[in-house]
Design a protein around this motif. Sequence first.
Motif, mmCIF file in Angstrom:
data_model
loop_
_atom_site.group_PDB
_atom_site.id
_atom_site.type_symbol
_atom_site.label_atom_id
_atom_site.label_comp_id
_atom_site.label_asym_id
_atom_site.label_seq_id
_atom_site.Cartn_x
_atom_site.Cartn_y
_atom_site.Cartn_z
ATOM 1 N N THR A 1 -47.452 -82.886 69.286
ATOM 2 C CA THR A 1 -48.548 -82.808 68.326
ATOM 3 C C THR A 1 -48.690 -81.373 67.847
ATOM 4 O O THR A 1 -48.746 -80.453 68.669
ATOM 5 N N ILE A 2 -48.764 -81.200 66.537
ATOM 6 C CA ILE A 2 -48.966 -79.858 65.988
ATOM 7 C C ILE A 2 -50.423 -79.462 66.197
ATOM 8 O O ILE A 2 -51.335 -80.170 65.764
ATOM 9 N N LEU A 3 -50.624 -78.362 66.880
ATOM 10 C CA LEU A 3 -51.979 -77.895 67.174
ATOM 11 C C LEU A 3 -52.496 -76.911 66.139
ATOM 12 O O LEU A 3 -53.648 -76.993 65.724
ATOM 13 N N VAL A 4 -51.657 -75.952 65.762
ATOM 14 C CA VAL A 4 -52.076 -74.863 64.876
ATOM 15 C C VAL A 4 -50.979 -74.614 63.850
ATOM 16 O O VAL A 4 -49.802 -74.625 64.188
ATOM 17 N N VAL A 5 -51.393 -74.363 62.611
ATOM 18 C CA VAL A 5 -50.463 -74.010 61.541
ATOM 19 C C VAL A 5 -50.939 -72.712 60.916
ATOM 20 O O VAL A 5 -52.132 -72.540 60.640
ATOM 21 N N GLN A 6 -50.005 -71.784 60.699
ATOM 22 C CA GLN A 6 -50.321 -70.540 60.002
ATOM 23 C C GLN A 6 -49.096 -70.132 59.190
ATOM 24 O O GLN A 6 -48.050 -69.798 59.759
ATOM 25 N N GLU A 7 -49.228 -70.227 57.877
ATOM 26 C CA GLU A 7 -48.144 -69.928 56.953
ATOM 27 C C GLU A 7 -46.927 -70.781 57.301
ATOM 28 O O GLU A 7 -47.012 -71.998 57.240
ATOM 29 N N SER A 8 -45.818 -70.200 57.686
ATOM 30 C CA SER A 8 -44.615 -70.989 58.010
ATOM 31 C C SER A 8 -44.421 -71.146 59.515
ATOM 32 O O SER A 8 -43.353 -71.527 59.974
ATOM 33 N N PHE B 1 -45.944 -72.703 63.366
ATOM 34 C CA PHE B 1 -46.823 -73.713 63.959
ATOM 35 C C PHE B 1 -46.591 -73.780 65.459
ATOM 36 O O PHE B 1 -45.563 -73.344 65.968
ATOM 37 N N ARG B 2 -47.577 -74.316 66.155
ATOM 38 C CA ARG B 2 -47.509 -74.504 67.605
ATOM 39 C C ARG B 2 -47.533 -75.997 67.880
ATOM 40 O O ARG B 2 -48.374 -76.734 67.352
ATOM 41 N N LEU B 3 -46.601 -76.438 68.731
ATOM 42 C CA LEU B 3 -46.453 -77.840 69.078
ATOM 43 C C LEU B 3 -46.820 -78.035 70.543
ATOM 44 O O LEU B 3 -46.391 -77.264 71.400
ATOM 45 N N LEU B 4 -47.596 -79.065 70.832
ATOM 46 C CA LEU B 4 -47.924 -79.433 72.207
ATOM 47 C C LEU B 4 -47.124 -80.681 72.552
ATOM 48 O O LEU B 4 -47.267 -81.724 71.905
ATOM 49 N N THR B 5 -46.266 -80.583 73.577
ATOM 50 C CA THR B 5 -45.437 -81.723 73.978
ATOM 51 C C THR B 5 -46.243 -82.670 74.865
ATOM 52 O O THR B 5 -47.312 -82.310 75.365
ATOM 53 N N LEU C 1 -45.119 -74.953 72.444
ATOM 54 C CA LEU C 1 -43.964 -74.259 71.893
ATOM 55 C C LEU C 1 -44.305 -73.716 70.510
ATOM 56 O O LEU C 1 -44.995 -74.382 69.723
ATOM 57 N N HIS C 2 -43.798 -72.543 70.202
ATOM 58 C CA HIS C 2 -43.997 -71.926 68.891
ATOM 59 C C HIS C 2 -42.756 -72.143 68.040
ATOM 60 O O HIS C 2 -41.622 -72.046 68.537
ATOM 61 N N PHE C 3 -42.979 -72.415 66.752
ATOM 62 C CA PHE C 3 -41.878 -72.637 65.817
ATOM 63 C C PHE C 3 -42.092 -71.847 64.540
ATOM 64 O O PHE C 3 -43.230 -71.617 64.126
ATOM 65 N N LEU C 4 -40.987 -71.497 63.926
ATOM 66 C CA LEU C 4 -40.959 -70.858 62.617
ATOM 67 C C LEU C 4 -40.137 -71.768 61.720
ATOM 68 O O LEU C 4 -39.030 -72.174 62.091
ATOM 69 N N ARG D 1 -48.739 -86.301 65.317
ATOM 70 C CA ARG D 1 -47.518 -86.344 66.133
ATOM 71 C C ARG D 1 -46.318 -86.226 65.206
ATOM 72 O O ARG D 1 -46.273 -86.863 64.155
ATOM 73 N N VAL D 2 -45.374 -85.392 65.616
ATOM 74 C CA VAL D 2 -44.171 -85.163 64.825
ATOM 75 C C VAL D 2 -42.956 -85.063 65.738
ATOM 76 O O VAL D 2 -43.079 -84.868 66.940
ATOM 77 N N ARG D 3 -41.794 -85.209 65.127
ATOM 78 C CA ARG D 3 -40.537 -84.892 65.789
ATOM 79 C C ARG D 3 -39.977 -83.671 65.064
ATOM 80 O O ARG D 3 -39.962 -83.617 63.835
ATOM 81 N N VAL D 4 -39.537 -82.682 65.831
ATOM 82 C CA VAL D 4 -39.009 -81.444 65.273
ATOM 83 C C VAL D 4 -37.551 -81.297 65.682
ATOM 84 O O VAL D 4 -37.227 -81.381 66.866
ATOM 85 N N ASP D 5 -36.685 -81.107 64.698
ATOM 86 C CA ASP D 5 -35.290 -80.744 64.962
ATOM 87 C C ASP D 5 -35.223 -79.234 64.816
ATOM 88 O O ASP D 5 -35.622 -78.692 63.776
ATOM 89 N N TYR D 6 -34.731 -78.564 65.853
ATOM 90 C CA TYR D 6 -34.803 -77.103 65.872
ATOM 91 C C TYR D 6 -33.605 -76.502 66.581
ATOM 92 O O TYR D 6 -32.846 -77.187 67.260
ATOM 93 N N GLU D 7 -33.461 -75.211 66.410
ATOM 94 C CA GLU D 7 -32.485 -74.458 67.188
ATOM 95 C C GLU D 7 -33.228 -73.365 67.944
ATOM 96 O O GLU D 7 -34.148 -72.737 67.400
ATOM 97 N N PRO D 8 -32.887 -73.183 69.206
ATOM 98 C CA PRO D 8 -33.502 -72.100 69.973
ATOM 99 C C PRO D 8 -33.135 -70.762 69.331
ATOM 100 O O PRO D 8 -32.077 -70.633 68.722
ATOM 101 N N ALA D 9 -34.011 -69.802 69.464
ATOM 102 C CA ALA D 9 -33.770 -68.472 68.908
ATOM 103 C C ALA D 9 -33.909 -67.447 70.026
ATOM 104 O O ALA D 9 -34.994 -66.886 70.216
#
Length: 73
Positions: free
Chosen positions: A9-16, A18-22, A28-31, A50-58
Motif C-alpha cells: 500500500t502506498i502510504l506517502v507520495v511526494q513528487e516522483s 513514494f513509500r510503500l508498506l508491504t 520501502l522507499h521508491f523513486l 494497494r499496488v504492485r511495483v516492478d522495480y530494480e534495487p539501487a
Amino acid sequence: MTMRSIAGTILVVQESRFRLLTAAGRGLHFLLAHNANLEPQDLPALAHRRVRVDYEPAPGLRAHIAHALEATP
C-alpha cells in the motif's frame, strides 16, 4: 540489475517519490524511473491504495527505482 516485483500500500507520495508498506509491515522507499509507465502527477491518485511495483534495487541509494506500478484489488 534484475527487475523485482512487490505488492503493498502506498502510504506517502511526494513528487516522483513514494513509500510503500508491504503486507509484512516493511516500509520501502521508491523513486519513479524516468521511463516508468506513470508520470509523477499520476502518483497521488494511488496514495492509500494497494499496488504492485516492478522495480530494480539501487545499491548506494535509499530508494529503489520503480519502473511500473499497477493498482491491485
